[in-house]
Design an enzyme around this catalytic site. Structure first.
Site, mmCIF file in Angstrom:
data_model
loop_
_atom_site.group_PDB
_atom_site.id
_atom_site.type_symbol
_atom_site.label_atom_id
_atom_site.label_comp_id
_atom_site.label_asym_id
_atom_site.label_seq_id
_atom_site.Cartn_x
_atom_site.Cartn_y
_atom_site.Cartn_z
ATOM 1 N N LYS A 52 15.720 38.077 13.519
ATOM 2 C CA LYS A 52 14.842 37.072 12.903
ATOM 3 C C LYS A 52 15.392 36.669 11.533
ATOM 4 O O LYS A 52 15.419 35.487 11.195
ATOM 5 C CB LYS A 52 13.407 37.614 12.794
ATOM 6 C CG LYS A 52 12.707 37.633 14.147
ATOM 7 C CD LYS A 52 11.406 38.397 14.168
ATOM 8 C CE LYS A 52 10.878 38.462 15.610
ATOM 9 N NZ LYS A 52 9.655 39.242 15.771
ATOM 10 N N GLN A 96 5.860 42.816 12.624
ATOM 11 C CA GLN A 96 6.478 43.191 13.895
ATOM 12 C C GLN A 96 5.579 44.188 14.624
ATOM 13 O O GLN A 96 5.140 45.185 14.053
ATOM 14 C CB GLN A 96 7.877 43.786 13.633
ATOM 15 C CG GLN A 96 8.683 44.049 14.881
ATOM 16 C CD GLN A 96 9.048 42.775 15.643
ATOM 17 O OE1 GLN A 96 9.249 41.709 15.066
ATOM 18 N NE2 GLN A 96 9.121 42.874 16.955
ATOM 19 N N ASP A 119 3.469 33.707 14.348
ATOM 20 C CA ASP A 119 3.466 34.343 15.669
ATOM 21 C C ASP A 119 2.430 33.693 16.593
ATOM 22 O O ASP A 119 2.479 33.884 17.811
ATOM 23 C CB ASP A 119 3.093 35.833 15.543
ATOM 24 C CG ASP A 119 4.305 36.743 15.558
ATOM 25 O OD1 ASP A 119 5.297 36.397 16.235
ATOM 26 O OD2 ASP A 119 4.249 37.804 14.921
HETATM 27 N N1 GUN Z 1 6.763 42.563 19.338
HETATM 28 C C1 GUN Z 1 7.207 42.131 20.547
HETATM 29 N N2 GUN Z 1 7.184 40.781 20.587
HETATM 30 C C2 GUN Z 1 6.729 40.361 19.388
HETATM 31 C C3 GUN Z 1 6.498 39.074 18.821
HETATM 32 O O1 GUN Z 1 6.693 38.025 19.429
HETATM 33 N N3 GUN Z 1 6.034 39.074 17.536
HETATM 34 C C4 GUN Z 1 5.781 40.201 16.840
HETATM 35 N N4 GUN Z 1 5.303 40.096 15.591
HETATM 36 N N5 GUN Z 1 5.991 41.421 17.339
HETATM 37 C C5 GUN Z 1 6.460 41.484 18.598
#
Ligand code: GUN
Length: 279
Positions: A52, A96, A119
């Site tokens: 990211k 996350q 998100d």
């Molecule tokens: N963990 C697995 N997929 C995601 C996601 O798309 N966003 C976040 N914040 N955590 C995750």
């Protein structure tokens, strides 16, 4: 022979479009900044967080990384989110998932300002999706829509079966397909006659979380198959929820694993970050 839906190429195309948009916003004095928070040291999460940050650098968005220890309390995390909500320089906030068990995930998701929730997990953004209003949409399902559209696959009027009902993938996926005028069925672990239901799908979207669960006996000849799963097998090879070798010969189009849905998630996160810059 099935058409291979190339997530690597399509995600790159999207990132290049976003890079131009971010540069144009920068000329107006608008700089993007995404805050990424990781609690604990789950190795898979660490890889996602690194990717990211790398994508932000490519697009031209600043990133702030908060790598917090496993023992971080819920109050400490809520406090950090509160500060980032109030920080005008930060236009996107991402925690996350999963967070450690002593932290209430729902409280964390609801603490993030909906206008910075890149998100798309906040109930206000989920509600906007249900009501057909503008808001941030969960990145993986949004990426699947882009894969279908940019591969010239017609959605309107088609029978779509989504297997999986998670808040992150299955539910928003079904809502997005409905928004595109598909006729949508959501199947899940308690569904009876799963095979019969899948066999009716023109577009089958699989997010079950079981390696190679879907073989050719679940798939209608000429269907489009989208595989959201990702697993590492005993030989350290990646595979999806779909048994690709069995299914691909009978499909019209299919996503591979890796190189299908996977790269789209970060591209759509970057899309949400650029959208957040314009707010
Ligand atoms: N963990 C697995 N997929 C995601 C996601 O798309 N966003 C976040 N914040 N955590 C995750």
């Amino acid at each position: 022979m099935a058409y291979l839906i190339d997530g690597k190429r399509i995600s790159q195309e999207i990132k290049d479009e976003l890079k131009e948009k971010a540069a144009a916003l920068k000329e107006q004095g608008i700089q993007g900044c995404l805050a990424v928070i990781q609690v604990g040291d789950d190795p898979a999460s660490a890889v996602y967080v690194r990717n990211k940050k790398r994508a932000c650098a490519y697009i031209g968005i600043d990133s702030l990384a908060y790598e917090l220890p496993e023992e971080t309390t819920e109050e400490e995390l809520l406090d950090l989110i509160g500060r980032l909500n109030a920080d005008e320089k930060v236009n996107g906030i991402l925690v996350q998932l999963p967070v450690p068990a002593h932290i209430n995930e729902n409280r964390i998701i609801q603490a993030i300002s909906p206008s910075k929730d890149v998100d798309g997990f906040h109930p206000q953004n989920v509600g906007a999706l249900v009501s057909g209003l503008a808001g941030f949409v969960s990145c993986t399902p949004a990426g699947v829509i882009q894969l279908l559209k940019r591969s010239g696959i017609k959605i309107a009027g088609k029978n779509c079966v989504v297997i999986g009902r998670s808040n992150i993938v299955g539910k928003p996926m079904a809502l997005l397909m409905l928004r595109e005028n598909a006729t949508v069925t959501i199947a899940h672990s308690k569904t009876e006659n799963l095979k019969d239901i899948c066999k009716r799908a023109d577009i089958l979207i699989v997010a079950i979380g079981k390696p190679k669960f879907i073989d050719a006996s679940y798939v209608k000849e000429g269907a489009v198959v989208i595989d959201v799963g990702i697993h590492r097998n005993a030989e350290n090879k990646l595979c999806g929820d779909v048994d690709f070798d069995s299914v691909s010969p009978i499909t019209e189009a299919i996503t591979p694993v890796p190189g299908g849905v996977g790269p789209m998630t970060i591209a759509m996160l970057m899309n949400n970050c650029v959208e957040a810059m314009g707010r």
